[in-house]
Design a protein around this motif. Structure first.
Motif, PDB file in Angstrom:
ATOM      1  N   ARG A  94       0.813  -1.218   0.000  1.00 49.71           N
ATOM      2  CA  ARG A  94       0.000   0.000   0.000  1.00 49.71           C
ATOM      3  C   ARG A  94       0.838   1.255   0.000  1.00 49.71           C
ATOM      4  O   ARG A  94       0.387   2.324   0.404  1.00 49.71           O
ATOM      5  CB  ARG A  94      -0.982  -0.027   1.168  1.00 49.71           C
ATOM      6  N   ASN A  96       3.735   2.191   1.518  1.00 47.54           N
ATOM      7  CA  ASN A  96       4.551   2.734   2.612  1.00 47.54           C
ATOM      8  C   ASN A  96       6.004   2.834   2.150  1.00 47.54           C
ATOM      9  O   ASN A  96       6.468   2.066   1.308  1.00 47.54           O
ATOM     10  CB  ASN A  96       4.465   1.789   3.818  1.00 47.54           C
ATOM     11  N   TYR A 119       4.688  -1.612   7.918  1.00 44.40           N
ATOM     12  CA  TYR A 119       3.240  -1.445   8.016  1.00 44.40           C
ATOM     13  C   TYR A 119       2.527  -2.799   8.201  1.00 44.40           C
ATOM     14  O   TYR A 119       1.851  -3.022   9.199  1.00 44.40           O
ATOM     15  CB  TYR A 119       2.757  -0.724   6.748  1.00 44.40           C
ATOM     16  N   HIS A 120       2.692  -3.738   7.245  1.00 50.57           N
ATOM     17  CA  HIS A 120       2.012  -5.037   7.365  1.00 50.57           C
ATOM     18  C   HIS A 120       2.965  -6.210   7.180  1.00 50.57           C
ATOM     19  O   HIS A 120       2.536  -7.334   7.003  1.00 50.57           O
ATOM     20  CB  HIS A 120       0.877  -5.154   6.343  1.00 50.57           C
ATOM     21  N   GLY A 121       4.267  -5.897   7.167  1.00 47.30           N
ATOM     22  CA  GLY A 121       5.255  -6.963   7.237  1.00 47.30           C
ATOM     23  C   GLY A 121       5.621  -7.673   5.934  1.00 47.30           C
ATOM     24  O   GLY A 121       6.266  -8.715   5.970  1.00 47.30           O
TER      25      GLY A 121
HETATM   26  S1  FES Z   1       2.318  -1.057   2.972  1.00 46.18           S
HETATM   27 FE1  FES Z   1       3.977  -2.374   3.136  1.00 46.18          FE
HETATM   28  S2  FES Z   1       3.161  -4.173   3.926  1.00 46.18           S
HETATM   29 FE2  FES Z   1       1.455  -2.899   3.745  1.00 46.18          FE
END
Ligand code: FES
Ligand SMILES: [Fe+2]
Length: 434
Positions: A94, A96, A119-121
């Motif tokens: 997304r 990041n 953010y979500h690994g």
């Molecule tokens: S934005 Fe990088 S894992 Fe979600």
């Protein structure tokens, strides 16, 4: 065509009729609109030097660069295969920023086995492939192989790492740097691994600082107090004349004398320089490096016995200075707005063999800093007043030829882009008459 000697008649500048000799406008350094065009026309399309291979000593070494002017942040990483690669610093999930530490706008460096998004690994290996997606079955037919990091063209030339943000660029770094680059190939850059680095935020357009380092006309005046008073007076009386200038496409160079390393008479320099045998020109005693015995053909083009330094202005924002006593210096100018930029000055020496040698390098480094501060303050004063537009045309003399060339190159680059935004940047030769 190369010009290594000042012609009997005419001037360096008149060798390149396209440069003209009339007063120049500095609108290109005070216009926010022009800067926005430069970002797209120049920084998003030309090769940019972002560092040295010594900053990536082993597999997993990485560093990031914030390239405001090019509108991105990039990761430079050495893969398990030893290759240096560049990626846009953005996670494919997304968006990041992938690599950063405490502050998202600051650069980061280190060693790792993979990059993990905070953010979500999601994870990426050193070659940019996506290797792990958190809760992968929750996605819809997601194929990790399609979600590698966005790559950036990256090349290593003489140990210098370069990126080009234009995917359509077809020029190699060597082709881009042309004759001036070819002329320094083989210099022992890789053996000069003792590094001293300055970084500073300067309140002036990026080109104004290049101007200050691409002419030495100002040196006897602005830096008068750096010399002992007798010498300072003599320098001001005689003024400054370079040994040679050369222009090739978007790039230029000035070759200069350097009688102070060592000076003819010790009284010519300050006591600390006498004691430590070092100063602005670096430690007077050359390091024992085999590659210094024969210099590449592009250095000291005039073949002068009093040669001291060659300063290369590699368009757009990288300067390389090779000093006769056997060390080198780089300047980077990273624009952050039309009237601000980040300046980086980095000194490279052979590793010191003992404490005295280390001190000699420190003297060179602090002397350089003092000069750069004097230059930096003047730039902010210049920027302020240029922006008043109370005066709009400025005369440049023959020793300021590289400034004329730099600003013309930057303006031409913007014009070419405006006419044809889709075509990649192509260096344009600057015709010379003899
Ligand atoms: S934005 Fe990088 S894992 Fe979600
Ligand atoms: Fe200066």
């Amino acid at each position: 065509m190369a010009h290594f000697e000042k012609p009997a008649e005419g001037s360096w500048t008149e060798h390149y009729p396209e440069l003209g000799t009339g007063p120049v406008s500095y609108e290109d350094s005070i216009s926010p609109e022009h800067y926005e065009l430069e970002r797209k026309a120049i920084f998003a399309r030309t090769w940019l030097n972002v560092g040295r291979v010594e900053q990536l000593p082993r597999a997993g070494s990485y560093f990031t660069r914030e390239l405001h002017a090019a509108g991105t942040s990039v990761i430079l990483a050495r893969g398990t295969d030893g290759e240096v690669r560049a990626f846009h610093n953005i996670c494919r999930h997304r968006g990041n920023k992938l690599v950063w530490n405490d502050y998202p706008r600051e650069e980061a460096s280190g060693v790792c086995r993979q990059f993990t998004c905070k953010y979500h690994g999601w994870r990426y290996d050193l070659e940019g492939a996506c290797t792990f997606v958190q809760q992968e079955p929750e996605f819809f037919d997601l194929d990790k192989a399609q979600y590698g990091l966005a790559t950036v063209q990256c090349e290593v030339w003489e140990g210098f790492i370069w990126v080009n943000l234009d995917p359509d660029n077809r020029l190699s770094v060597a082709e881009y740097l042309g004759d001036l680059g070819a002329g320094v190939v083989g210099y022992p850059f890789g053996e000069m691994t003792q590094v001293y680095k300055y970084r500073s935020h300067v309140g002036a357009n990026w080109k104004l600082f290049i101007d200050a380092f691409a002419e030495f006309y100002h040196a006897p005046v602005l830096h008068a107090r750096q010399a002992v008073s007798d010498e300072s007076r003599k320098l001001q009386e005689s003024g400054y004349e370079a040994l040679a200038y050369k222009i090739d496409g978007p790039h230029g160079m000035v070759s200069s004398w350097g009688g102070m390393a060592p000076p003819k008479d010790l009284q010519m320099v300050k006591p600390i320089e006498q004691k430590l045998r070092s100063g602005l020109f670096g430690p007077w005693d050359r390091p024992e490096i085999a590659g210094l015995h024969t210099l590449p053909p592009g250095l000291n083009p005039a073949g002068s016995r009093s040669w001291g330094i060659d300063s290369f202005v590699f368009f757009p924002n990288f300067m390389l200075l090779v000093w006769a006593p056997g060390w080198y210096l780089t300047y980077h100018y990273w624009p952050t707005s039309y009237n601000t930029h980040i300046f980086e000055g980095t000194l490279y020496f052979a590793p010191p063999a003992n404490a005295t040698e280390r001190l000699r390098q420190e003297v060179a480094a602090v002397t350089f800093k003092e000069y750069a501060l004097q230059d930096g303050n003047t730039l902010e004063a210049t920027q302020m007043m240029l922006e008043t537009r109370a005066v709009t045309a400025f005369p440049l003399n023959d020793q300021e030829i590289l400034l004329r060339h730099l600003h013309k190159t930057a303006r031409d680059c913007v014009s070419a882009y405006e006419q044809d935004p889709k075509s990649p940047y192509t260096p344009v030769p600057v015709p010379a008459v003899s």
